[in-house]
Design a protein around this motif. Structure first.
Motif, PDB file in Angstrom:
ATOM      1  N   LYS A  79      -5.857  -1.529  -3.973  1.00 48.92           N
ATOM      2  CA  LYS A  79      -6.326  -0.257  -4.496  1.00 48.92           C
ATOM      3  C   LYS A  79      -6.997  -0.555  -5.942  1.00 48.92           C
ATOM      4  N   HIS A  99       0.310   3.375  -7.304  1.00 51.82           N
ATOM      5  CA  HIS A  99      -0.581   3.171  -5.923  1.00 51.82           C
ATOM      6  C   HIS A  99      -0.575   4.024  -5.144  1.00 51.82           C
ATOM      7  N   LYS A 104       0.755  -1.244  -0.075  1.00 54.14           N
ATOM      8  CA  LYS A 104       0.031  -0.048   0.147  1.00 54.14           C
ATOM      9  C   LYS A 104       0.857   1.209  -0.025  1.00 54.14           C
TER      10      LYS A 104
END
Lengths: 442, 209
Positions: B110, B153, B80
């Motif tokens: 995501k 991301h 993440k």
């Protein structure tokens, strides 16, 4: 994007190895399923044809031959037996039904069996159209036969002598089709059934001609002997030892309509209780010129002979299965090793070990499932083709559809093997040190 | 915010432990870490990415002490919040350019936003080759894909390991500019580790190992 898609993309990107794995695995699955189907069809066919027949009584000879000839109608008969003697045996209180059968003729290779109406009960055969035979020269035909020879009610044909189709030794009597049976998937599908008289009449007429044309050569003593025999035949037990005279006897007796002195090929017996199997066959074999054979026992012996072949092919199939398992393992392992950097990168993308393992497992199982379906299809198409060209099953449709259990058994085996391959292939993932892999790449 | 305290690392099968200077980055601050080959630059980068576990010390990224995370939580956190750029430009061979970016998003949990993806491809001049497989694109395109993969991301930290060492002066500058530009867009910290002295002038904060 998800793990599935990545697995499929991986498989596509090394399509040669993927196709190779699928082909090898499909081949072994085809073999395993094919063998299973042929074997179970074979055994089903054999056992199905036994119907409720517990015992066959015929002339002395090979018991297996007697069973093959009189029940499966595959072999030549061992010889003839005296109808009177057979009838005497049939009176035993252990016997529920005893059906005489007599054959020796064919039409285009299909056997003509003279018998009584009880014969149909062994196979639960029912009429599709027409009626059962009522008098001599009428016949009822099986479903396969009606289809293959395109025979209809009212059609007539002439039978030929012997059990092999020939155009030389054709009988004069015309036989007429009065009934057609429903398909039973049993041997009766390829038989021409008639009453005993038809078979006797056809041969008596022939014998008559035969006797007339050679009358000059026959001396009086033979005729005399026949008359002598005629007077005392009820006390005479060793009747059919006078084999060379039987044709003449038959001729004479036919004129006197003494059914008791006719001959039949064998007697199909159903007992009241299976206990009879313990002693009755032995008694027959020891105390008379007749032979009693237990179909179930003889067929079990036959399986023993044939099972060596089945076993060999089965082992070969297992061997190929193991090889295909190794191929899958090698491909997955190679993928894991060669793409260690790819896998490490996926880890830096945030993929967990479990997700990588899933990815490898999906690849393995995709190969396995495609191969299994391909194998299943090959068996269906392949066996149909083979049976069509090789004419296995003796002019009869013997293929039994694969049962769910048969398929499951192979599927479970393949599943275990593929799981094992995957488990071995993912081992390096668990030991993977991402940092080292990424550093070493420099 | 990135903060390290007394980070040390011990290699397997080796007795010596190496220590690293503390790092303290406030919001929107970047850092260049210079050092000769073999001094432990990559080790430090891997420690920052959570790919290696330190022997002692603490590492905090935006109030998360990543040394205390379990390995599966660390995988998720890395997916993440961290973007990595490698010297050896690499992406998954069996996937196309766009599919690599989609896979990156998938593993960091995501959502895919087609417009944002297209914008990113446009900014990094990758639109023309977005459906090509990795072995069908040029070195420069692969380099830019590497940058795209590290930012797609919206990470909080971009860690770049020798991103310029094999490039000529012109491309070197272009790559550093792209990295800084993307980092600022995402409000992410950019930490570059290199022995390449050419890029010293692009950074306010530098640290020498």
């Amino acid at each position: 994007m998800n793990i599935w898609k990545i697995s499929i993309k991986n498989l596509k990107s090394k399509s040669f190895y993927t196709v190779l794995s699928i082909v090898i695995l499909a081949l072994s699955i085809t073999l395993l399923l094919g063998i299973q189907q042929i074997k179970s069809s074979f055994e089903y066919q054999m056992e199905n044809n036994l119907g409720d027949i517990d015992l066959v009584i015929g002339a002395k000879g090979s018991p297996l031959q007697l069973v093959l000839a009189s029940i499966l109608h595959l072999d030549n008969p061992t010889g003839n037996i005296n109808y009177a003697e057979a009838k005497k045996l049939a009176k035993n209180r252990l016997i529920k039904t005893a059906v005489p059968i007599s054959y020796g003729d064919n039409y285009k290779g299909y056997r003509i069996v003279g018998t009584t109406d009880e014969f149909y009960n062994f196979y639960n055969a029912e009429l599709a159209e027409g009626k059962f035979t009522e008098k001599s020269s009428q016949v009822v035909i099986g479903a396969t036969l009606a289809k293959n020879l395109n025979l209809k009610l009212g059609d007539t044909f002439k039978s030929s002598h012997g059990l092999v189709d020939n155009a030389i030794d054709v009988h004069d009597d015309e036989l007429i089709v009065v009934g057609i049976l429903k398909p039973t998937q049993k041997v009766i599908d390829r038989l021409i059934v008639t009453n005993l008289e038809t078979v006797w009449d056809v041969h008596d007429h022939d014998d008559e001609e035969h006797t007339n044309s050679h009358e000059a050569e026959h001396n009086d003593s033979e005729t005399h002997e026949v008359h002598e025999h005629d007077n005392e035949h009820h006390e005479h037990d060793e009747h059919d030892e006078h084999d060379h005279e039987t044709t003449d006897e038959a001729h004479h007796e036919h004129e006197n309509h003494h059914e008791e002195d006719k001959e039949i090929t064998s007697l199909l017996v159903q007992f009241r209780s299976p206990v009879a199997l313990l002693n009755f066959p032995r008694k027959v074999n020891e105390s008379s010129n007749l032979q009693a054979a237990i179909p179930k026992y003889e067929l079990d012996r036959l399986y023993e002979f044939t099972s060596i072949g089945f076993k060999t092919i089965t082992w070969i199939a297992y061997l190929i299965l193991i090889i295909s398992g190794i191929t899958i393992f090698v491909n997955l392992y190679k993928m894991v090793k060669e793409r260690a950097f790819d896998l490490a990168i996926l880890r830096t993308y945030g993929a967990s070990n479990l997700q990588l393992i899933k990815m490898i497992a999906y690849e393995g199982f995709t190969v396995a499932i495609i191969a299994f379906l391909a194998g299943f299809l090959f068996v269906k198409v392949g066996l149909t083709l083979v049976l069509k060209t090789a004419r296995l099953g003796f002019k009869q449709n013997i293929i039994k559809t694969l049962t769910f259990e048969d398929g499951m058994q192979v599927a479970i085996l393949v599943f275990i093997m593929v799981t094992l391959s995957i488990a071995l292939a993912i081992y390096p993932i668990l030991k993977m040190n991402i940092s080292t892999i990424l550093s070493n790449e420099k | 915010m990135i903060q390290t305290q007394n980070l040390t690392f011990k290699y397997k099968n080796q007795k010596t432990t190496i220590g690293f200077p503390d790092i303290h980055l406030k919001e929107n601050e970047h850092l260049l870490i210079l050092g000769k080959s073999g001094i432990g630059k990559t080790t430090l980068l891997h420690l920052l990415a959570g790919l290696l576990k330190p022997e002692t010390g603490n590492l905090t990224i935006n109030n998360t002490n990543i040394n205390t995370l379990s390995s599966s939580k660390l995988d998720k956190f890395r997916g993440k919040n961290v973007g990595l750029v490698f010297q050896q430009k690499h992406a998954i061979q069996s996937l196309s350019v766009i599919e690599n970016l989609q896979a990156r998003l998938f593993f960091s949990n995501k959502k895919e936003n087609q417009n944002k993806l297209n914008d990113l491809l446009e900014q990094l001049n990758l639109t023309t080759c977005k459906n090509n497989k990795i072995n069908q694109i040029s070195e420069g395109q692969l380099q830019r894909l590497g940058i795209a993969l590290s930012v797609v991301h919206n990470p909080q930290v971009i860690l770049a390991d020798e991103p310029t060492s094999s490039l000529d002066d012109e491309n070197c500058e272009a790559v550093i500019n792209l990295l800084k530009q993307q980092a600022e867009k995402n409000k992410a910290h950019l930490i570059v580790i290199t022995h390449d002295q050419r890029i010293k002038s692009f950074f306010e904060n530098t640290m020498t190992l």
